[in-house]
Design an enzyme around this catalytic site. Sequence first.
Site, PDB file in Angstrom:
ATOM      1  N   ASP A 110       0.801  -1.226   0.000  1.00 23.51           N
ATOM      2  CA  ASP A 110       0.000   0.000   0.000  1.00 23.51           C
ATOM      3  C   ASP A 110       0.832   1.273   0.000  1.00 23.51           C
ATOM      4  OD1 ASP A 110       1.091  -0.154   2.510  1.00 23.51           O
ATOM      5  OD2 ASP A 110      -0.763  -0.818   3.478  1.00 23.51           O
ATOM      6  N   GLU A 132      -0.477  -9.043  -1.168  1.00 19.23           N
ATOM      7  CA  GLU A 132      -0.963  -8.499   0.118  1.00 19.23           C
ATOM      8  C   GLU A 132      -2.186  -7.618  -0.129  1.00 19.23           C
ATOM      9  OE1 GLU A 132       1.061  -5.538   2.734  1.00 19.23           O
ATOM     10  OE2 GLU A 132       1.447  -7.227   4.037  1.00 19.23           O
ATOM     11  N   GLU A 146      -2.016   4.993   3.482  1.00 18.90           N
ATOM     12  CA  GLU A 146      -1.990   3.623   2.961  1.00 18.90           C
ATOM     13  C   GLU A 146      -3.377   3.024   2.745  1.00 18.90           C
ATOM     14  OE1 GLU A 146      -0.034   4.768   5.372  1.00 18.90           O
ATOM     15  OE2 GLU A 146       1.999   4.511   4.613  1.00 18.90           O
ATOM     16  N   HIS A 227       7.321   4.769  12.746  1.00 20.90           N
ATOM     17  CA  HIS A 227       7.535   5.632  11.580  1.00 20.90           C
ATOM     18  C   HIS A 227       6.256   6.170  10.956  1.00 20.90           C
ATOM     19  CE1 HIS A 227       6.034   2.940   8.423  1.00 20.90           C
ATOM     20  NE2 HIS A 227       6.456   1.971   9.184  1.00 20.90           N
ATOM     21  N   ARG A 229       3.244   8.022   9.357  1.00 20.77           N
ATOM     22  CA  ARG A 229       2.971   9.434   9.094  1.00 20.77           C
ATOM     23  C   ARG A 229       1.839   9.973   9.967  1.00 20.77           C
ATOM     24  NH1 ARG A 229       4.776  11.793   4.026  1.00 20.77           N
ATOM     25  NH2 ARG A 229       6.140  10.314   2.988  1.00 20.77           N
ATOM     26  N   HIS A 259      13.908   5.016  12.173  1.00 24.55           N
ATOM     27  CA  HIS A 259      13.611   5.269  10.763  1.00 24.55           C
ATOM     28  C   HIS A 259      14.302   6.570  10.337  1.00 24.55           C
ATOM     29  CE1 HIS A 259      11.157   5.843   7.141  1.00 24.55           C
ATOM     30  NE2 HIS A 259      10.674   4.621   7.320  1.00 24.55           N
TER      31      HIS A 259
HETATM   32  C1  UD1 Z   1       6.799   4.668   3.361  1.00 22.59           C
HETATM   33  C2  UD1 Z   1       5.386   4.185   2.994  1.00 22.59           C
HETATM   34  C3  UD1 Z   1       4.766   3.412   4.149  1.00 22.59           C
HETATM   35  C4  UD1 Z   1       5.691   2.338   4.658  1.00 22.59           C
HETATM   36  C5  UD1 Z   1       7.041   2.935   4.995  1.00 22.59           C
HETATM   37  C6  UD1 Z   1       7.973   1.847   5.428  1.00 22.59           C
HETATM   38  C7  UD1 Z   1       4.155   5.672   1.491  1.00 22.59           C
HETATM   39  C8  UD1 Z   1       3.193   6.771   1.381  1.00 22.59           C
HETATM   40  N1  UD1 Z   1       4.509   5.312   2.725  1.00 22.59           N
HETATM   41  O1  UD1 Z   1       6.636   5.652   4.370  1.00 22.59           O
HETATM   42  O2  UD1 Z   1       3.555   2.809   3.704  1.00 22.59           O
HETATM   43  O3  UD1 Z   1       5.108   1.794   5.832  1.00 22.59           O
HETATM   44  O4  UD1 Z   1       7.572   3.580   3.839  1.00 22.59           O
HETATM   45  O5  UD1 Z   1       9.111   2.346   6.053  1.00 22.59           O
HETATM   46  O6  UD1 Z   1       4.581   5.142   0.510  1.00 22.59           O
HETATM   47  N2  UD1 Z   1      14.439   8.064   4.179  1.00 22.59           N
HETATM   48  C9  UD1 Z   1      15.819   7.975   4.102  1.00 22.59           C
HETATM   49  N3  UD1 Z   1      16.366   6.772   3.730  1.00 22.59           N
HETATM   50  C10 UD1 Z   1      15.609   5.688   3.446  1.00 22.59           C
HETATM   51  C11 UD1 Z   1      14.218   5.797   3.536  1.00 22.59           C
HETATM   52  C12 UD1 Z   1      13.648   6.993   3.899  1.00 22.59           C
HETATM   53  O7  UD1 Z   1      16.530   8.920   4.347  1.00 22.59           O
HETATM   54  O8  UD1 Z   1      16.166   4.649   3.104  1.00 22.59           O
HETATM   55  C13 UD1 Z   1      13.831   9.359   4.582  1.00 22.59           C
HETATM   56  C14 UD1 Z   1      13.785  10.376   3.441  1.00 22.59           C
HETATM   57  O9  UD1 Z   1      13.976  11.650   3.966  1.00 22.59           O
HETATM   58  C15 UD1 Z   1      12.345  10.228   2.939  1.00 22.59           C
HETATM   59  C16 UD1 Z   1      11.615   9.977   4.236  1.00 22.59           C
HETATM   60  O10 UD1 Z   1      12.484   9.136   4.991  1.00 22.59           O
HETATM   61  O11 UD1 Z   1      11.912  11.366   2.268  1.00 22.59           O
HETATM   62  C17 UD1 Z   1      10.253   9.353   4.116  1.00 22.59           C
HETATM   63  O12 UD1 Z   1      10.245   8.277   3.218  1.00 22.59           O
HETATM   64  P1  UD1 Z   1       8.844   7.930   2.451  1.00 22.59           P
HETATM   65  O13 UD1 Z   1       9.091   6.757   1.615  1.00 22.59           O
HETATM   66  O14 UD1 Z   1       8.285   9.126   1.806  1.00 22.59           O
HETATM   67  O15 UD1 Z   1       7.780   7.635   3.542  1.00 22.59           O
HETATM   68  P2  UD1 Z   1       7.779   6.683   4.746  1.00 22.59           P
HETATM   69  O16 UD1 Z   1       7.294   7.492   5.839  1.00 22.59           O
HETATM   70  O17 UD1 Z   1       9.093   5.998   4.855  1.00 22.59           O
HETATM   71  N1  UDP Z   2      12.854  -3.975   9.461  1.00 23.87           N
HETATM   72  C1  UDP Z   2      14.206  -4.109   9.186  1.00 23.87           C
HETATM   73  N2  UDP Z   2      15.090  -3.309   9.864  1.00 23.87           N
HETATM   74  C2  UDP Z   2      14.697  -2.398  10.789  1.00 23.87           C
HETATM   75  C3  UDP Z   2      13.308  -2.265  11.046  1.00 23.87           C
HETATM   76  C4  UDP Z   2      12.408  -3.062  10.359  1.00 23.87           C
HETATM   77  O1  UDP Z   2      14.607  -4.936   8.371  1.00 23.87           O
HETATM   78  O2  UDP Z   2      15.560  -1.714  11.363  1.00 23.87           O
HETATM   79  C5  UDP Z   2      11.900  -4.799   8.695  1.00 23.87           C
HETATM   80  C6  UDP Z   2      10.921  -5.594   9.511  1.00 23.87           C
HETATM   81  O3  UDP Z   2      11.419  -6.872   9.782  1.00 23.87           O
HETATM   82  C7  UDP Z   2       9.688  -5.637   8.614  1.00 23.87           C
HETATM   83  C8  UDP Z   2       9.805  -4.394   7.783  1.00 23.87           C
HETATM   84  O4  UDP Z   2      11.125  -3.908   7.942  1.00 23.87           O
HETATM   85  O5  UDP Z   2       9.726  -6.742   7.723  1.00 23.87           O
HETATM   86  C9  UDP Z   2       8.829  -3.372   8.232  1.00 23.87           C
HETATM   87  O6  UDP Z   2       9.113  -2.143   7.621  1.00 23.87           O
HETATM   88  P1  UDP Z   2       8.483  -0.804   8.112  1.00 23.87           P
HETATM   89  O7  UDP Z   2       8.136  -0.900   9.558  1.00 23.87           O
HETATM   90  O8  UDP Z   2       9.405   0.276   7.654  1.00 23.87           O
HETATM   91  O9  UDP Z   2       7.170  -0.686   7.214  1.00 23.87           O
HETATM   92  P2  UDP Z   2       5.673  -1.241   7.394  1.00 23.87           P
HETATM   93  O10 UDP Z   2       5.732  -2.706   7.595  1.00 23.87           O
HETATM   94  O11 UDP Z   2       5.065  -0.492   8.539  1.00 23.87           O
HETATM   95  O12 UDP Z   2       5.022  -0.853   6.104  1.00 23.87           O
END
Ligand code: UD1
Ligand code: UDP
Length: 390
Positions: A110, A132, A146, A227, A229, A259
């Site tokens: 999602d 999923e 999501e 993490h 939003r 995160h």
């Molecule tokens: C996204 C997904 C959410 C998922 C989450 C898992 C959307 C709308 N949301 O949210 O469904 O649960 O990922 O973690 O798609 N960033 C880094 N390095 C990384 C990843 C992220 O620096 O490897 C930082 C960046 O500043 C980025 C911010 O985190 O802009 C947010 O990342 P983003 O993918 O927009 O949203 P998440 O809150 O991570």
């Molecule tokens: N995870 C990981 N390293 C971390 C934290 C989480 O590998 O430091 C894995 C965790 O095992 C799970 C997935 O990341 O499979 C969950 O990701 P996240 O919580 O970012 O997203 P969500 O599941 O809420 O979409």
Amino acid sequence: MPTPEKTSSSQIISPRTVLVVFGTRPEAIKMFPVIHALKADPRFRVVTCVSAQHRGMLDQVLQIAGIVPDHDLDLMRPDQTLDALTAALLVELGKVMDVARPDWVVVQGDTATAMAGALAAYYRKLPVAHVEAGLRSHNIYHPWPEEINRKIIGTIAALHFAPTETSAAALKAENVAAHTVHVTGNTVIDALEWVTARIAAEPALAAGLADLEARFAGKRIIGVTSHRRENFGGGLEAIADAIRRIAERPDVALIFPVHPNPNVRRVMDAALAGLPNVAMIEPLDYPHFARLIAISEIMLTDSGGVQEEAPALGKPVLVMRETTERPEGVVAGTARLVGTDADRIVSEIFTLLDDKAAYSAMARAHNPFGDGQSARRIVELLANVEYPIL
Ligand code: UD1
Ligand code: UDP
């Protein structure tokens, strides 16, 4: 191009081209078993495309899973807005589809990447398969965005791989054609079993927590992630407050891979830096995160995936959200919704720490989300279904 396969009747069958689109850590974890299974099957030509909506956290998964994407859009920007991200995804994923010309586009979950991938495919009248499918909280702001992303994908998809009967029922209640909905289990269990076997064969893959394990020897470890939003602002501050109060107990240590989202880091750094019983660390790669669950007595999280993995490893999971689209763990008694009220979080954690009966009632290893065979089922369905199928 792989050589076309011959059937027993000598009829030539070209492999189906499947474009697998993903972009974040959780999508990569839940998609790699499907990619492995597709690549091992000569009935498919597999093209992988990462949006790289996440960068470091995505790359950690690609590395352990041994996946080198065919297309890497490198779309992560610091603190990106949903508008800018979604617009870029739509344009760039569309271009990849025009080049790859797939028979199927497969998306997972999602995220913005999954939603934009489905929409770009729809604009080209390409059939979408959704891994999923059918998770619903029935609240469009929890999780945000999501819940709407997955409803959009559910409207577009021609094949829905629902992890459980509950998610399949949610799709049918939305009038999704029943013959397009298949209960496959959640591929996260395939991923967890795969990584557990890798660690068993090569313990060094998860040995990087040894220093922390030594530092916290004798303490009861709580693994934390956060993490979402919809928790930004007050929710995250309350979560940080709860962690600070839990860490006042000398018998407890909290290990918290933070995160990289700056909205999360800012709050956690301000509230928790320097506390002796709290280790705020960089995101762990998947083997190390599996190790963290294994050494934790309790998982405290707002993550989706962790709600599925913790029960599989017999760890109680307290979910810092108001609703969940994964009721299976709550029904089974291994997960509990505790919201984002600091008093409630602290009291639920203390109950689990101090009441042996309450702890044992939640600490039963079971897999309501899958049996480790989900990717195999998904690949069979993709191989056998004809399109158009509606
Ligand atoms: C996204 C997904 C959410 C998922 C989450 C898992 C959307 C709308 N949301 O949210 O469904 O649960 O990922 O973690 O798609 N960033 C880094 N390095 C990384 C990843 C992220 O620096 O490897 C930082 C960046 O500043 C980025 C911010 O985190 O802009 C947010 O990342 P983003 O993918 O927009 O949203 P998440 O809150 O991570
Ligand atoms: N995870 C990981 N390293 C971390 C934290 C989480 O590998 O430091 C894995 C965790 O095992 C799970 C997935 O990341 O499979 C969950 O990701 P996240 O919580 O970012 O997203 P969500 O599941 O809420 O979409």
